[in-house]
Design an enzyme around this catalytic site. Sequence first.
Site, mmCIF file in Angstrom:
data_model
loop_
_atom_site.group_PDB
_atom_site.id
_atom_site.type_symbol
_atom_site.label_atom_id
_atom_site.label_comp_id
_atom_site.label_asym_id
_atom_site.label_seq_id
_atom_site.Cartn_x
_atom_site.Cartn_y
_atom_site.Cartn_z
ATOM 1 N N GLU A 200 0.829 -1.208 0.000
ATOM 2 C CA GLU A 200 0.000 0.000 0.000
ATOM 3 C C GLU A 200 0.865 1.261 0.000
ATOM 4 O OE1 GLU A 200 -3.091 -0.175 2.978
ATOM 5 O OE2 GLU A 200 -4.072 -1.849 1.969
ATOM 6 N N GLU B 263 -5.278 -8.539 -0.531
ATOM 7 C CA GLU B 263 -6.111 -8.154 0.611
ATOM 8 C C GLU B 263 -7.545 -7.982 0.123
ATOM 9 O OE1 GLU B 263 -4.825 -5.054 3.294
ATOM 10 O OE2 GLU B 263 -2.693 -5.551 2.994
#
Length: 510
Positions: free
Chosen positions: A194, A315
Amino acid sequence: MTKMKLTVAVLLVLTTNVLFGQTKLTLYADQAETKINKEIYGHFAEHLGRCIYGGIFVGEDSEIPNTRGFRDDVTGALIDMKIPLLRWPGGCFADTYNWKDGIGPREERPSMVNVHWGGVTEDNSFGTHEFLDFCDLINAEPYINVNVGSGTVREASEWIEYVTSSNISPMTDLRKKNGREEPWDVKYWGIGNENWGCGGNMTPEYYADVYKNYATYSRGADYKIACGASDSDYNWTDVLMKKMQGKENLMQGLSLHYYTITHNWTVKGSATDFDEKEWFTTLSKTLFMDELIQKHSTIMDKYDPEKRVGLIVDEWGNWFDVEPGTNPGFLYQQNTMRDALVAGINLNIFNNHADRVKMSNIAQTINVLQSVILTKDDEMVLTPTYYVFKMYSVHQDATLIPANLKTDKYELDGQSVPAVNASASTKDGVISITLCNLNPNAGENVELSLHGSELSTSNAQIITAKNMNDFNDFGKNESVSLEEFNVPNPKSGKLTFELPAKSVVLVQLK
């Protein structure tokens, strides 16, 4: 109470006074050629809340039965579920983690503050050796995420060398000093996490250059996974794929993160106290995963028509408000029949895009978000999501069967979604079909047609519940589990059966 075998007749009691819709599913077994990687059924274990400490690891001195500090009940359940892969140590945690703090004698390891998740102090007793030991114990492929956000190229390079190298070097000497003579076989390495957010708030252009620098020195990492987009940030995917053209040796995978958020990031809603409108919204937003994969894949196809780079959905899952009275930073939530449908829908979508999707990891394995296992002291609960993964394990490394699905709509307040979601595969002479009925009120009459295969016998399993918000809790009998389900044998390439409301079903033919 003894588990009963749920038959069609019993299940119809759960859907009384409703009409059955019509669904036609046509399978083309003679056109099956795409492998469904077992890694599509992967899991994610971050240093977050009670996922690692108390969930996986309790230490050798714990009164909870354990093997080398790993909970025996959790270990057994994950083996039984056939977990194929585990991603670690994060997540946002990865980009504050120095791997060298987690090796060597535990009593000498420095502590650290988990700044992202609750501000708790960790003693680093679970580190690289413990993670890889645990993966060996549960027969899962390890997937390690290196620190790009606050780390260095040298730090990442030395971690990979420490784990994978058999050469004579300071890092292999250090590994041997810490009790591991032979290197581990770790194929999957994530280069950052991320990085558009908690991993550094980078632009895609900047991250692409940083990634190339890290990947160049990631010798020993066979399958390098670049940080990909959040949700529908298609520009991120475009920039990464464009900048990596001609450098396929540096990037084998590109990640995608998408969480099903029923309301918004501020108020996410309860995991257990919800109405049909919230049920519908959750499932509708789950189906958006299919559009995301299609659009990101189209961009990837522009630069990589040979599909050398895998799309890694590392995710995904439901994200609700934490359970009342629990630490907000621990992300602990319960898991209902709604979660089972979300898991089944996503896994069917990943199966159907197996030509590009090569791995996915649900968030997270234990005690965090849409987990498959919950623990409390010495007790353990298997969630509805656990049973979906156990049911769907038949698809691991099977061959995808192309299918044509025509189904009624599930409608609510002027909006609609397809009532049924499905995927199918073949392996060792057995055809496996997994179906989800999204409608909590009405069953579906399913007509299954087979092309290119002559099969004569069938068996089936089902996950369903009396209420859409039923869940399994500590000290109580299970409300949602995996049960036998009766379907007729196929005749002349056709099979008709009733798919109960709010259910996930596996039909196997041979």
